[in-house]
Design a protein around this motif. Structure first.
Motif, mmCIF file in Angstrom:
data_model
loop_
_atom_site.group_PDB
_atom_site.id
_atom_site.type_symbol
_atom_site.label_atom_id
_atom_site.label_comp_id
_atom_site.label_asym_id
_atom_site.label_seq_id
_atom_site.Cartn_x
_atom_site.Cartn_y
_atom_site.Cartn_z
ATOM 1 N N THR A 6 0.816 -1.246 -0.226
ATOM 2 C CA THR A 6 -0.097 0.264 0.164
ATOM 3 C C THR A 6 1.002 1.339 0.045
ATOM 4 O O THR A 6 2.101 1.271 0.244
ATOM 5 N N TYR A 7 0.173 2.319 -0.230
ATOM 6 C CA TYR A 7 0.896 3.655 -0.074
ATOM 7 C C TYR A 7 1.430 4.028 1.264
ATOM 8 O O TYR A 7 2.558 4.445 1.447
ATOM 9 N N GLU A 8 0.747 3.522 2.355
ATOM 10 C CA GLU A 8 1.233 3.714 3.338
ATOM 11 C C GLU A 8 2.534 2.877 3.778
ATOM 12 O O GLU A 8 3.440 3.578 4.374
ATOM 13 N N GLU A 9 2.373 1.777 3.386
ATOM 14 C CA GLU A 9 3.760 0.649 3.535
ATOM 15 C C GLU A 9 4.851 1.233 2.814
ATOM 16 O O GLU A 9 5.940 1.243 3.130
ATOM 17 N N LEU A 10 4.514 1.737 1.797
ATOM 18 C CA LEU A 10 5.535 2.513 0.647
ATOM 19 C C LEU A 10 6.334 3.365 1.547
ATOM 20 O O LEU A 10 7.419 3.838 1.595
ATOM 21 N N ALA A 11 5.382 4.473 2.347
ATOM 22 C CA ALA A 11 5.818 5.522 2.934
ATOM 23 C C ALA A 11 6.722 5.130 4.223
ATOM 24 O O ALA A 11 7.850 5.801 4.324
ATOM 25 N N VAL A 12 6.453 4.178 4.651
ATOM 26 C CA VAL A 12 6.970 3.474 5.800
ATOM 27 C C VAL A 12 8.632 3.158 5.209
ATOM 28 O O VAL A 12 9.599 3.462 5.962
ATOM 29 N N LEU A 13 8.324 2.415 4.166
ATOM 30 C CA LEU A 13 9.706 1.951 3.553
ATOM 31 C C LEU A 13 10.662 3.149 3.343
ATOM 32 O O LEU A 13 11.891 2.851 3.221
ATOM 33 N N MET A 14 9.994 4.106 2.609
ATOM 34 C CA MET A 14 10.688 5.373 2.520
ATOM 35 C C MET A 14 11.380 6.008 3.543
ATOM 36 O O MET A 14 12.555 6.253 3.439
ATOM 37 N N LYS A 15 10.606 6.122 4.371
ATOM 38 C CA LYS A 15 11.195 6.628 6.039
ATOM 39 C C LYS A 15 12.343 5.614 6.379
ATOM 40 O O LYS A 15 13.354 6.208 6.778
ATOM 41 N N ASN A 16 12.117 4.534 6.543
ATOM 42 C CA ASN A 16 13.021 3.597 7.061
ATOM 43 C C ASN A 16 14.347 3.564 6.095
ATOM 44 O O ASN A 16 15.324 3.214 6.541
ATOM 45 N N GLY A 17 14.068 3.311 4.958
ATOM 46 C CA GLY A 17 15.319 3.150 3.890
ATOM 47 C C GLY A 17 15.992 4.337 3.500
ATOM 48 O O GLY A 17 17.080 4.314 3.372
ATOM 49 N N ALA A 18 15.334 5.505 3.357
ATOM 50 C CA ALA A 18 16.055 6.652 2.782
ATOM 51 C C ALA A 18 15.855 7.947 3.753
ATOM 52 O O ALA A 18 16.227 8.737 3.516
ATOM 53 N N GLY A 19 15.083 7.503 4.941
ATOM 54 C CA GLY A 19 15.122 8.877 5.901
ATOM 55 C C GLY A 19 14.132 9.925 5.301
ATOM 56 O O GLY A 19 14.125 10.975 5.768
ATOM 57 N N LEU A 20 13.221 9.401 4.337
ATOM 58 C CA LEU A 20 12.251 10.639 3.856
ATOM 59 C C LEU A 20 10.884 10.371 4.346
ATOM 60 O O LEU A 20 10.340 9.203 4.723
ATOM 61 N N THR A 21 10.361 11.536 4.832
ATOM 62 C CA THR A 21 9.117 11.453 5.257
ATOM 63 C C THR A 21 8.112 12.012 4.395
ATOM 64 O O THR A 21 8.192 13.132 3.879
ATOM 65 N N VAL A 22 7.050 11.131 3.902
ATOM 66 C CA VAL A 22 6.204 11.360 3.004
ATOM 67 C C VAL A 22 5.074 10.967 3.222
ATOM 68 O O VAL A 22 4.524 10.106 3.999
ATOM 69 N N ASP A 23 3.979 11.914 3.053
ATOM 70 C CA ASP A 23 2.750 11.606 3.352
ATOM 71 C C ASP A 23 1.956 10.727 2.431
ATOM 72 O O ASP A 23 1.911 10.673 1.093
ATOM 73 N N PRO A 24 1.578 9.415 2.744
ATOM 74 C CA PRO A 24 1.069 8.532 2.018
ATOM 75 C C PRO A 24 -0.143 8.934 1.249
ATOM 76 O O PRO A 24 -0.442 8.385 0.155
ATOM 77 N N SER A 25 -0.968 9.717 1.727
ATOM 78 C CA SER A 25 -2.189 10.138 0.898
ATOM 79 C C SER A 25 -1.892 10.945 -0.071
ATOM 80 O O SER A 25 -2.496 11.118 -1.036
ATOM 81 N N ALA A 26 -0.690 11.748 -0.129
ATOM 82 C CA ALA A 26 -0.349 12.696 -1.217
ATOM 83 C C ALA A 26 0.135 11.740 -2.244
ATOM 84 O O ALA A 26 -0.269 12.041 -3.525
ATOM 85 N N MET A 27 0.818 10.569 -2.012
ATOM 86 C CA MET A 27 1.242 9.726 -3.056
ATOM 87 C C MET A 27 0.156 8.961 -3.690
ATOM 88 O O MET A 27 0.106 9.019 -5.162
ATOM 89 N N GLU A 37 10.317 13.753 -6.853
ATOM 90 C CA GLU A 37 9.740 14.752 -6.152
ATOM 91 C C GLU A 37 9.660 14.457 -4.877
ATOM 92 O O GLU A 37 9.458 15.511 -3.864
ATOM 93 N N TYR A 38 9.700 13.257 -4.135
ATOM 94 C CA TYR A 38 9.858 13.005 -2.727
ATOM 95 C C TYR A 38 11.171 13.061 -2.110
ATOM 96 O O TYR A 38 11.125 12.634 -1.075
ATOM 97 N N GLY A 39 12.190 13.056 -3.077
ATOM 98 C CA GLY A 39 13.502 12.817 -2.773
ATOM 99 C C GLY A 39 14.184 11.585 -2.787
ATOM 100 O O GLY A 39 15.174 11.333 -2.438
ATOM 101 N N LEU A 40 13.251 10.646 -3.360
ATOM 102 C CA LEU A 40 13.733 9.199 -3.480
ATOM 103 C C LEU A 40 14.666 9.087 -4.883
ATOM 104 O O LEU A 40 14.052 9.451 -5.718
ATOM 105 N N ASP A 41 15.854 8.707 -4.697
ATOM 106 C CA ASP A 41 16.649 8.421 -5.616
ATOM 107 C C ASP A 41 16.851 6.937 -6.051
ATOM 108 O O ASP A 41 16.113 6.186 -5.391
ATOM 109 N N SER A 42 17.277 6.693 -7.109
ATOM 110 C CA SER A 42 17.439 5.128 -7.595
ATOM 111 C C SER A 42 18.097 4.218 -6.523
ATOM 112 O O SER A 42 17.840 3.068 -6.445
ATOM 113 N N LEU A 43 19.247 4.735 -5.769
ATOM 114 C CA LEU A 43 19.802 3.978 -4.767
ATOM 115 C C LEU A 43 18.711 3.677 -3.809
ATOM 116 O O LEU A 43 18.689 2.744 -3.172
ATOM 117 N N GLY A 44 17.856 4.779 -3.246
ATOM 118 C CA GLY A 44 16.953 4.596 -2.083
ATOM 119 C C GLY A 44 15.688 3.507 -2.813
ATOM 120 O O GLY A 44 15.409 2.786 -2.102
#
Length: 85
Positions: A6-27, A37-44
């Motif tokens: 889900t978008y919620e799980e993806l947001a958690v993975l982005m936080k844990n893996g890349a340190g990005l805080t992303v609003d899942p509802s925005a995604m 646009e969320y700051g996630l690069d290919s390595l992330g």
């Protein structure tokens, strides 16, 4: 347990893996917006793919780390049939 990512799980993975805080509802509202646009690069994204492969115990589709948007990534991950069962 729901195996669909889900978008919620993806947001958690982005936080844990890349340190990005992303609003899942925005995604969810803008699934075609680019990961950068969320700051996630290919390595992330590659780190997220590895985390999901560890979680599911199987490889994700080969193109998973090449997805450009959250919507594309979720579609690919959630709509690829599981093989080898």
């Amino acid at each position: 347990m729901n195996d669909r990512l889900t978008y919620e799980e993806l947001a958690v993975l982005m936080k844990n893996g890349a340190g990005l805080t992303v609003d899942p509802s925005a995604m969810a509202d803008r699934p075609g917006s680019a990961f950068d646009e969320y700051g996630l690069d290919s390595l992330g994204l590659l780190g997220i793919v590895a985390a999901l492969e560890n979680r599911y115990g199987r490889p994700l589709p080969a193109d998973a780390d090449r997805c450009k948007t959250p919507g594309e990534f979720l579609d690919l991950v959630n709509n690829t049939p599981v093989t080898g069962v």
